[in-house]
Design a protein around this motif. Sequence first.
Motif, PDB file in Angstrom:
ATOM      1  N   ALA A 137       0.827  -1.207   0.000  1.00  0.00           N
ATOM      2  CA  ALA A 137       0.000   0.000   0.000  1.00  0.00           C
ATOM      3  C   ALA A 137       0.865   1.262   0.000  1.00  0.00           C
ATOM      4  O   ALA A 137       0.556   2.251  -0.678  1.00  0.00           O
ATOM      5  CB  ALA A 137      -0.927  -0.007   1.215  1.00  0.00           C
ATOM      6  N   ASP A 138       1.960   1.225   0.737  1.00  0.00           N
ATOM      7  CA  ASP A 138       2.865   2.374   0.794  1.00  0.00           C
ATOM      8  C   ASP A 138       3.517   2.609  -0.561  1.00  0.00           C
ATOM      9  O   ASP A 138       3.620   3.751  -1.028  1.00  0.00           O
ATOM     10  CB  ASP A 138       3.929   2.123   1.864  1.00  0.00           C
ATOM     11  N   ARG A 139       3.963   1.527  -1.235  1.00  0.00           N
ATOM     12  CA  ARG A 139       4.568   1.654  -2.566  1.00  0.00           C
ATOM     13  C   ARG A 139       3.568   2.229  -3.565  1.00  0.00           C
ATOM     14  O   ARG A 139       3.917   3.080  -4.398  1.00  0.00           O
ATOM     15  CB  ARG A 139       5.063   0.288  -3.047  1.00  0.00           C
ATOM     16  N   LEU A 140       2.328   1.753  -3.506  1.00  0.00           N
ATOM     17  CA  LEU A 140       1.312   2.219  -4.453  1.00  0.00           C
ATOM     18  C   LEU A 140       1.002   3.693  -4.253  1.00  0.00           C
ATOM     19  O   LEU A 140       0.777   4.432  -5.224  1.00  0.00           O
ATOM     20  CB  LEU A 140       0.041   1.387  -4.300  1.00  0.00           C
ATOM     21  N   ARG A 141       0.972   4.156  -3.012  1.00  0.00           N
ATOM     22  CA  ARG A 141       0.715   5.566  -2.750  1.00  0.00           C
ATOM     23  C   ARG A 141       1.818   6.440  -3.330  1.00  0.00           C
ATOM     24  O   ARG A 141       1.546   7.526  -3.855  1.00  0.00           O
ATOM     25  CB  ARG A 141       0.587   5.812  -1.239  1.00  0.00           C
ATOM     26  N   HIS A 142       3.054   5.997  -3.241  1.00  0.00           N
ATOM     27  CA  HIS A 142       4.170   6.745  -3.820  1.00  0.00           C
ATOM     28  C   HIS A 142       4.152   6.692  -5.348  1.00  0.00           C
ATOM     29  O   HIS A 142       4.715   7.572  -6.008  1.00  0.00           O
ATOM     30  CB  HIS A 142       5.511   6.191  -3.311  1.00  0.00           C
ATOM     31  N   LEU A 143       3.517   5.664  -5.903  1.00  0.00           N
ATOM     32  CA  LEU A 143       3.513   5.463  -7.354  1.00  0.00           C
ATOM     33  C   LEU A 143       2.450   6.300  -8.057  1.00  0.00           C
ATOM     34  O   LEU A 143       2.584   6.585  -9.255  1.00  0.00           O
ATOM     35  CB  LEU A 143       3.286   3.974  -7.646  1.00  0.00           C
TER      36      LEU A 143
END
Length: 317
Positions: free
Chosen positions: A178-184
């Motif tokens: 979820a953290d990676r997707l938010r940054h993406l």
Amino acid sequence: MVKYILKRIIQSIPLLLLITIISFLIINLAPGDPAAMFINPEKMTKVDIETIRHNLGLDKPLHIRYILWLKNMLKGDLGISFFKNRPVTEILMEALPNTIVLSIAATLLSIVIAIPAGIISALKRNTGWDYTFSTISFVGVSIPSFWFALMLLLVFGAKLGWLPIGGMRTNYEEFVLADRLRHLILPTIVLGFGNMATDMRYMRSAMLEVIRQDYIKTARSKGLAEKVVIFKHALRNALLPLITLFGFMIPGLIGGAAITESIFAWPGIGRIVVEANFTRDYPIIMGELVFTAVLVVLGSLIADVLYAIADPRIKYD
């Protein structure tokens, strides 16, 4: 098809060689000296300065330096970074997965929105839908990517605080999807928006041309449902121009990610090359240029193969 692919690969070798020659000349003849970053004239002797230039390989004639670089490149060795003091291949391979993730996300965003929007715009020509999608496409083509990126950062990052303003992750100790997707999200929108606008215009134009063809009129006269006419008979032919464009989108996304990656501090190849340009790190710049040139050739080849798959009438000898 196999013979055609082999023939194209062989034909691309002189082209790639010419690209490396021109790139090497432009980079090394540009004003400035990378050795100047290491030299302090007030504290160094002439011998010290010459030693630095020798260690960087800058004391040899230009043609000798190119021949040495080419020999090493053919062995898979792109040299050692002047400033990171690490193999260029290792540096680029570490950053490549991050750029691929961003490029795939941007491509999917572009395709998922552009194709349906282009179809709707063509089928509902001169209606509110058409005007809306056409306006979006013109805005997407016209807006500078760096300005768009800064506006998104200002609104969704700084003002609203909904999304992170930079980096690839917040938690560096463990993987959190979820953290990676938010940054993406933000860099994907910026990188994909321009391509989406272009693809939308191509899709609309191609669909308008296809639905005027006689075989579409014949399909409709047979009483086929409109969905069957559009998605089975028209769409496949309308996608042919996009397939050609897709082949050149691959290197474009990798190279075009430089601005986006720099603004969002995304640890990809584009950001590394921007930093290398500021520090005149010639080995990294040359390594990225070779990588992009190979992608251009591969992209063109992939487009030809996909074109033949989409249209069985096309045969390559």
